[in-house]
Design an enzyme around this catalytic site. Sequence first.
Site, mmCIF file in Angstrom:
data_model
loop_
_atom_site.group_PDB
_atom_site.id
_atom_site.type_symbol
_atom_site.label_atom_id
_atom_site.label_comp_id
_atom_site.label_asym_id
_atom_site.label_seq_id
_atom_site.Cartn_x
_atom_site.Cartn_y
_atom_site.Cartn_z
ATOM 1 N N HIS A 1 -49.416 24.132 15.492
ATOM 2 C CA HIS A 1 -49.427 23.327 16.710
ATOM 3 C C HIS A 1 -50.102 21.994 16.408
ATOM 4 O O HIS A 1 -51.093 21.940 15.674
ATOM 5 C CB HIS A 1 -50.192 24.059 17.820
ATOM 6 C CG HIS A 1 -50.180 23.343 19.129
ATOM 7 N ND1 HIS A 1 -49.037 23.150 19.860
ATOM 8 C CD2 HIS A 1 -51.188 22.753 19.839
ATOM 9 C CE1 HIS A 1 -49.318 22.500 20.967
ATOM 10 N NE2 HIS A 1 -50.624 22.241 20.981
ATOM 11 N N ASP B 1 -60.347 28.252 12.807
ATOM 12 C CA ASP B 1 -61.385 27.284 12.477
ATOM 13 C C ASP B 1 -60.720 25.939 12.199
ATOM 14 O O ASP B 1 -59.700 25.881 11.511
ATOM 15 C CB ASP B 1 -62.190 27.732 11.254
ATOM 16 C CG ASP B 1 -63.632 27.244 11.309
ATOM 17 O OD1 ASP B 1 -63.825 26.044 11.584
ATOM 18 O OD2 ASP B 1 -64.552 28.042 11.070
ATOM 19 N N ASP C 1 -70.407 34.628 6.383
ATOM 20 C CA ASP C 1 -70.311 33.424 5.566
ATOM 21 C C ASP C 1 -71.293 32.393 6.096
ATOM 22 O O ASP C 1 -71.711 32.413 7.251
ATOM 23 C CB ASP C 1 -68.884 32.888 5.453
ATOM 24 C CG ASP C 1 -68.271 32.432 6.757
ATOM 25 O OD1 ASP C 1 -68.869 32.652 7.822
ATOM 26 O OD2 ASP C 1 -67.168 31.855 6.695
ATOM 27 N N CYS D 1 -68.180 21.358 9.380
ATOM 28 C CA CYS D 1 -68.842 22.344 10.235
ATOM 29 C C CYS D 1 -70.133 21.820 10.849
ATOM 30 O O CYS D 1 -70.718 22.482 11.710
ATOM 31 C CB CYS D 1 -69.121 23.617 9.436
ATOM 32 S SG CYS D 1 -67.625 24.529 9.009
ATOM 33 N N ASP E 1 -67.810 36.835 12.171
ATOM 34 C CA ASP E 1 -66.966 35.738 11.724
ATOM 35 C C ASP E 1 -65.543 35.805 12.266
ATOM 36 O O ASP E 1 -64.825 34.804 12.240
ATOM 37 C CB ASP E 1 -66.932 35.714 10.187
ATOM 38 C CG ASP E 1 -68.317 35.477 9.607
ATOM 39 O OD1 ASP E 1 -68.810 34.351 9.738
ATOM 40 O OD2 ASP E 1 -68.904 36.423 9.057
#
Length: 332
Positions: A141, A69, A225, A18, A52
């Site tokens: 995908h 994500d 989060d 992240c 989120d």
Amino acid sequence: MTVDLPARLTSYAAGGGCACKVPPGELERVLGSLTGGRASDDLLVGVENGDDAAVVRIDGDRAVILTTDFFTPVVDDLRDWGRIAAANALSDVYAMGGEPLVAVNLLAWPRDLLPFELAAEVLAGGAEIADRAGCHLAGGHSIDDREPKYGLAVTGLGNPAHLLRNDAGEEGLPLTLTKPLGLGVLNNRHKATGETFPEAVAVMTELNRDASRAALAGGLSCATDVTGFGLLGHLLKLCRASGVDAEIDAAVVPYVEGARSSLTAGFVPGGSRRNLEWVRPYVDSGCGEDELLLLADAQTSGGLLVAGEVPGHPVVGRLVRRAGHEARITVG
């Protein structure tokens, strides 16, 4: 299972986890110009407060929660990377007070650099976490890309009357943090040196499910989060959305072992420095630069920051009445 790679997995990516998110200031400028799509009272949570996930009401007691994500490798172990990325994606549903129902894989792979067969280990790690969460994992995908990337698109369910939202914070509520910080600097050290940090991997692969359920069981309604924007960045978004200020007691914030020494040694991700640069105008603090960097450290698959007490987790601050026009965070 031991898998041999031509080179360390993290060497194939410029960033990691992240910490490679678009800087929050840039993201705000772009999203601020969006007007959204179809207007409807059933869109309970959209882009407006930096929550989120998106939430759409289905009927009286059911809402669908949608999120995605993905990121570049944060560790060198293929399966661990898959596990971390999956736990991180599922966290967005838990952060909204929902339960994940079904997910699909998102995979980018440098086929000319890494044998595509190795991707099976990453996908197996994601499947392991989805199974632990009781979430169906079906298809997805894939694309050929110069940098490996992996994550999930997740659909979950929640109760429209019992969600965890950024805009539901109230003055006087304590702030609970459900996982220790320091993951960004430790992951940066791992990328630079190859040293491994099993505790950090354990933290990043832990689901936020139990903490989310405990918050809902306690009648709480505000949470986020803590991921790429760090504790201070995500708290600032929560304060803005809720119309409150916040106080953080830096002395009680927990950290993964080795985080402070890694910071002292200089292993600070660029994302953590950008986070601090963004929040600094809104922070009042007598703490040193190192302490603020840790509080702004870009986390990967971090814990929940909950407005209210969650049994078994430390209270690290509280929400207070807003003193001015802009949200402020006091760190002491």
